[in-house]
Design an enzyme around this catalytic site. Structure first.
Site, mmCIF file in Angstrom:
data_model
loop_
_atom_site.group_PDB
_atom_site.id
_atom_site.type_symbol
_atom_site.label_atom_id
_atom_site.label_comp_id
_atom_site.label_asym_id
_atom_site.label_seq_id
_atom_site.Cartn_x
_atom_site.Cartn_y
_atom_site.Cartn_z
ATOM 1 N N VAL A 1 36.500 61.344 -51.351
ATOM 2 C CA VAL A 1 35.916 60.032 -51.668
ATOM 3 C C VAL A 1 35.113 59.548 -50.464
ATOM 4 O O VAL A 1 35.640 59.465 -49.344
ATOM 5 C CB VAL A 1 37.012 59.011 -52.050
ATOM 6 C CG1 VAL A 1 36.392 57.631 -52.243
ATOM 7 C CG2 VAL A 1 37.735 59.459 -53.318
ATOM 8 N N LYS A 2 33.838 59.253 -50.736
ATOM 9 C CA LYS A 2 32.954 58.840 -49.634
ATOM 10 C C LYS A 2 32.797 57.322 -49.680
ATOM 11 O O LYS A 2 32.445 56.753 -50.728
ATOM 12 C CB LYS A 2 31.617 59.528 -49.856
ATOM 13 C CG LYS A 2 30.733 59.676 -48.647
ATOM 14 C CD LYS A 2 29.544 60.543 -49.065
ATOM 15 C CE LYS A 2 28.551 60.740 -47.986
ATOM 16 N NZ LYS A 2 27.292 61.290 -48.531
ATOM 17 N N VAL A 3 33.070 56.671 -48.556
ATOM 18 C CA VAL A 3 32.926 55.208 -48.485
ATOM 19 C C VAL A 3 31.997 54.857 -47.327
ATOM 20 O O VAL A 3 31.997 55.539 -46.299
ATOM 21 C CB VAL A 3 34.297 54.491 -48.281
ATOM 22 C CG1 VAL A 3 35.261 54.796 -49.420
ATOM 23 C CG2 VAL A 3 34.928 54.846 -46.944
#
Ligand code: E4P
Length: 215
Positions: free
Chosen positions: A82-84
């Site tokens: 998951v890229k934030v």
């Protein structure tokens, strides 16, 4: 050093993966917007093909929204990271998602202080953008040097994923500095193969061989 390909384009990923040089994939909302199918469908196909880390980015900007999107993304495949974005909400989401056992890539990192914070909240990958720093007159590689040194000093396990690469020189410099991964647009990976002396040398070998067959 690992090579990731920075695209949502299945044809490019398939072609480069077949060469055996792709360890993972990064995507972002701009890259996904160039493709014609739904982002989750594309991410699933990429995960099935690559069988390695595939970053899918949240587009919510608040903590609750990032958590909801992050939990949806991780359901796509065990390979999803998951890229934030590096914001206070992104940092908070990174901490919670990491505590839940989800691997997180903290993106849009432009300073060593941001990279230090990302490591402190357990980011699996940190993505410093070297090309965009070069674009505004900084040396993106100075940032990579600083992050590698800081992570080594404290033995952080966060992996340095060099992003926004523009050409072979970025990849070589990142490798010399000991960065863990470079994510590259397909054209940059293609450029790594090219050398005029290889082409000239091969042409000469083949011509000489042809002449030898006429004896
Ligand atoms: C990283 O994960 C990003 O997708 C990326 O490398 C952005 O680079 P750009 O500056 O080429 O858009």
């Amino acid at each position: 050093m690992k090579f990731f390909v920075d695209t949502g384009n299945i044809a490019d990923i398939t072609r480069l993966h077949a060469l055996g040089i792709v360890d993972g994939v990064t995507t972002n909302p701009s890259l996904m917007a160039k493709e014609s199918r739904k982002p989750h469908e594309i991410l699933k196909e990429i995960c099935d093909l690559v069988q390695g880390p595939v970053s899918g980015e949240v587009v919510a900007t608040d903590y609750e929204g990032m958590m909801r999107e992050g939990r949806e993304l991780r359901e796509i495949s065990e390979h999803i990271i998951v890229k934030v974005p590096f914001t206070p909400a992104g940092v908070q989401a990174c901490k919670t998602l990491t505590e839940e056992g989800t691997r997180v890539n903290v993106t849009l990192v432009f300073s060593a202080a941001q990279a230090l914070i990302a490591a402190k909240v357990g980011a699996y990958f940190v993505s410093p953008f070297v090309g965009r720093l070069d674009d505004i007159g900084h040396d993106g590689m100075d940032l990579i040097e600083d992050i590698v040194e800081i992570y080594d000093n404290y033995e952080f396990s966060t992996q340095v994923l060099v992003a926004s690469t523009r050409g072979p020189l970025h990849i070589i410099q990142a490798a010399k500095l000991g960065a863990d991964i470079c994510t590259c647009p397909p054209a940059v990976l293609d450029a790594l193969f090219k050398h005029p002396l290889t082409d000239i040398g091969l042409e000469r070998f083949l011509k000489d061989w042809e002449k030898a067959q006429q004896k």
